[in-house]
Design an enzyme around this catalytic site. Structure first.
Site, short mmCIF file in Angstrom:
data_model
loop_
_atom_site.label_atom_id
_atom_site.label_comp_id
_atom_site.label_asym_id
_atom_site.label_seq_id
_atom_site.Cartn_x
_atom_site.Cartn_y
_atom_site.Cartn_z
CG ASN A 1 -1.85 1.16 1.29
OD1 ASN A 1 -1.43 2.28 1.05
ND2 ASN A 1 -3.10 0.93 1.63
CG ASP B 1 -3.08 4.70 0.58
OD1 ASP B 1 -3.14 4.61 -0.66
OD2 ASP B 1 -3.92 4.20 1.35
CG HIS B 2 0.80 6.38 4.66
ND1 HIS B 2 -0.13 7.36 4.90
CD2 HIS B 2 0.26 5.23 5.13
CE1 HIS B 2 -1.17 6.84 5.53
NE2 HIS B 2 -0.96 5.55 5.67
NE ARG C 1 7.92 21.18 3.25
CZ ARG C 1 9.25 21.36 3.30
NH1 ARG C 1 9.95 21.48 2.21
NH2 ARG C 1 9.85 21.41 4.46
CG HIS D 1 -8.20 4.18 0.90
ND1 HIS D 1 -8.39 4.00 2.25
CD2 HIS D 1 -9.41 4.57 0.41
CE1 HIS D 1 -9.64 4.27 2.56
NE2 HIS D 1 -10.28 4.63 1.47
NE ARG E 1 -8.44 7.44 4.24
CZ ARG E 1 -9.34 7.18 5.21
NH1 ARG E 1 -10.42 7.91 5.34
NH2 ARG E 1 -9.13 6.20 6.05
NE ARG F 1 -7.71 11.31 5.33
CZ ARG F 1 -8.23 10.78 6.44
NH1 ARG F 1 -7.48 10.02 7.21
NH2 ARG F 1 -9.48 10.99 6.78
CG HIS F 2 -3.71 8.82 1.35
ND1 HIS F 2 -4.59 8.11 0.59
CD2 HIS F 2 -3.93 8.44 2.64
CE1 HIS F 2 -5.30 7.32 1.38
NE2 HIS F 2 -4.95 7.50 2.63
CD GLU G 1 -6.93 -0.21 1.02
OE1 GLU G 1 -7.09 0.84 1.66
OE2 GLU G 1 -6.11 -1.06 1.33
CB THR H 1 -5.74 4.70 9.36
OG1 THR H 1 -5.60 3.65 8.41
CG2 THR H 1 -5.77 4.10 10.77
CB THR H 2 -9.48 1.78 7.10
OG1 THR H 2 -9.04 2.51 5.96
CG2 THR H 2 -10.84 1.18 6.81
CD GLU I 1 -7.11 -6.29 3.15
OE1 GLU I 1 -7.12 -6.34 1.90
OE2 GLU I 1 -6.49 -5.44 3.81
CG HIS J 1 -5.39 -1.43 9.46
ND1 HIS J 1 -4.87 -0.76 10.52
CD2 HIS J 1 -5.98 -0.49 8.68
CE1 HIS J 1 -5.16 0.53 10.41
NE2 HIS J 1 -5.82 0.72 9.29
N GLY J 2 -1.91 -2.48 10.00
CA GLY J 2 -1.00 -2.50 11.15
C GLY J 2 0.02 -3.62 11.13
N GLY K 1 1.05 -1.24 4.39
CA GLY K 1 1.41 0.09 3.92
C GLY K 1 2.26 0.88 4.88
CG HIS K 2 1.81 3.77 8.85
ND1 HIS K 2 2.56 3.57 9.99
CD2 HIS K 2 1.68 5.10 8.72
CE1 HIS K 2 2.84 4.73 10.54
NE2 HIS K 2 2.33 5.69 9.79
N1 PXP Z 1 -5.86 -3.04 4.05
C1 PXP Z 1 -6.85 -2.12 4.08
C2 PXP Z 1 -8.21 -2.51 3.62
C3 PXP Z 1 -6.61 -0.80 4.52
O1 PXP Z 1 -7.62 0.10 4.56
C4 PXP Z 1 -5.30 -0.45 4.89
C5 PXP Z 1 -5.01 0.96 5.32
O2 PXP Z 1 -5.18 1.82 4.24
C6 PXP Z 1 -4.31 -1.42 4.82
C7 PXP Z 1 -4.61 -2.72 4.41
C8 PXP Z 1 -2.87 -1.13 5.16
O3 PXP Z 1 -2.77 -0.83 6.52
P1 PXP Z 1 -1.39 -0.28 7.08
O4 PXP Z 1 -1.11 1.01 6.37
O5 PXP Z 1 -1.63 -0.13 8.54
O6 PXP Z 1 -0.35 -1.31 6.75
#
Ligand code: PXP
Length: 255
Positions: free
Chosen positions: A15, A17-18, A26, A51, A53, A57-58, A81, A111-112, A162, A205-206, A227-228
């Site tokens: 992912n 996004d970040h 910036r 994602h 959104r 935002r990203h 997403e 976040t989600t 998921e 996630h996480g 992702g993060h």
């Molecule tokens: N899966 C889904 C459905 C998500 O919404 C996210 C966060 O955007 C992730 C995975 C990735 O989560 P993380 O950024 O915490 O790794």
């Protein structure tokens, strides 16, 4: 539809996004999330997740178009997403990503934060799943690993669920191993139930180096979306190294 890539191995969806979050801090164009996606693919990502959104935002709309072009040319699935709302449906139908993951979205959240309530929203979600599937996208539903949501997901016609791993990650971060163990048991049980209902099982996630082994070790898991942690840790290790290290942990968990 067929899923691009080797379905016998646990896939890693990166992912990005970040990277866009950093760019947007910036304004302007740097760092470019599409360059990040390319680097992630070179490092062994099996898919790119992004994602779009409602508040942008990203990722931006133009990012999604460029990502789809890149992923198509690299024969790597783009997993978009999105919230299950008409604006996003229209964009996804035009974009035709290989995969779409429907997620809950609240503007005030960072976040989600939880899974979708499919059981309570069948009549709203099922037509969206159908429209996307008929358009050639493999649809997954981001849910908590509870029986009611798993069975409801199967009834929508989605091919994938998921499971939200955020609560597991948080429990471990808090040092609450008893709670983490109980959540892991629920994730494992949910995975078995989802497979029995004919659903492919993903997790996200996480996920970090610390918790990936337990999640990747769930035999039914076919894809992790991360992702993060990967983007954050790439500041220290470089994107290439952090992705290959994650890949190694995932592979080791399956042997
Ligand atoms: N899966 C889904 C459905 C998500 O919404 C996210 C966060 O955007 C992730 C995975 C990735 O989560 P993380 O950024 O915490 O790794």
């Amino acid at each position: 539809m067929t899923i691009v890539g080797d379905t016998s191995k646990l896939r890693l969806g990166v992912n990005i996004d970040h990277i866009a979050t950093l760019r947007n801090a910036r304004g302007g164009t740097h760092p470019d999330p599409i360059a990040g996606a390319w680097a992630a693919i070179q490092a062994g990502a099996d898919g790119i997740t992004a994602h779009l959104r409602e508040d942008r935002r990203h990722m931006r709309d133009a990012d999604m178009t460029r990502l789809q072009t890149l992923c198509e040319s690299e024969n790597i699935p783009l997993n978009m997403e999105m919230a299950a709302v008409p604006e996003m449906l229209e964009i996804a139908l035009k974009l035709k990503p290989k995969a779409v993951c429907l997620v809950p979205e609240r503007r005030e959240e960072r976040t989600t934060e939880g899974g979708l309530d499919i059981a309570g929203q069948h009549n709203r979600i099922a037509p969206i799943v159908r429209a996307l599937t008929d358009n050639g996208s493999r649809v997954s539903l981001f849910i908590e690993a509870v029986s009611k949501q798993i069975q409801a997901s199967a009834r929508t016609g989605a091919k994938v669920v998921e499971f939200h791993t955020g609560a597991y990650a948080h429990a471990l971060d808090d040092g609450d191993t008893e709670k983490a163990d109980a959540i892991l048991v629920a994730l494992r049980k949910g995975a078995v139930e989802a497979r029995a209902a004919g659903l492919e099982v993903h997790f996200g996630h996480g996920i970090t180096f610390e918790n990936v082994t337990a999640i990747a070790g769930i035999p039914e898991a076919q894809e992790l979306n991360i992702g993060h942690f990967l983007i954050g840790e790439s500041v220290f290790m470089g994107l290439d190294s952090v992705i290959s290290q994650m890949r190694d942990y995932m592979d080791a968990a399956r042997t």
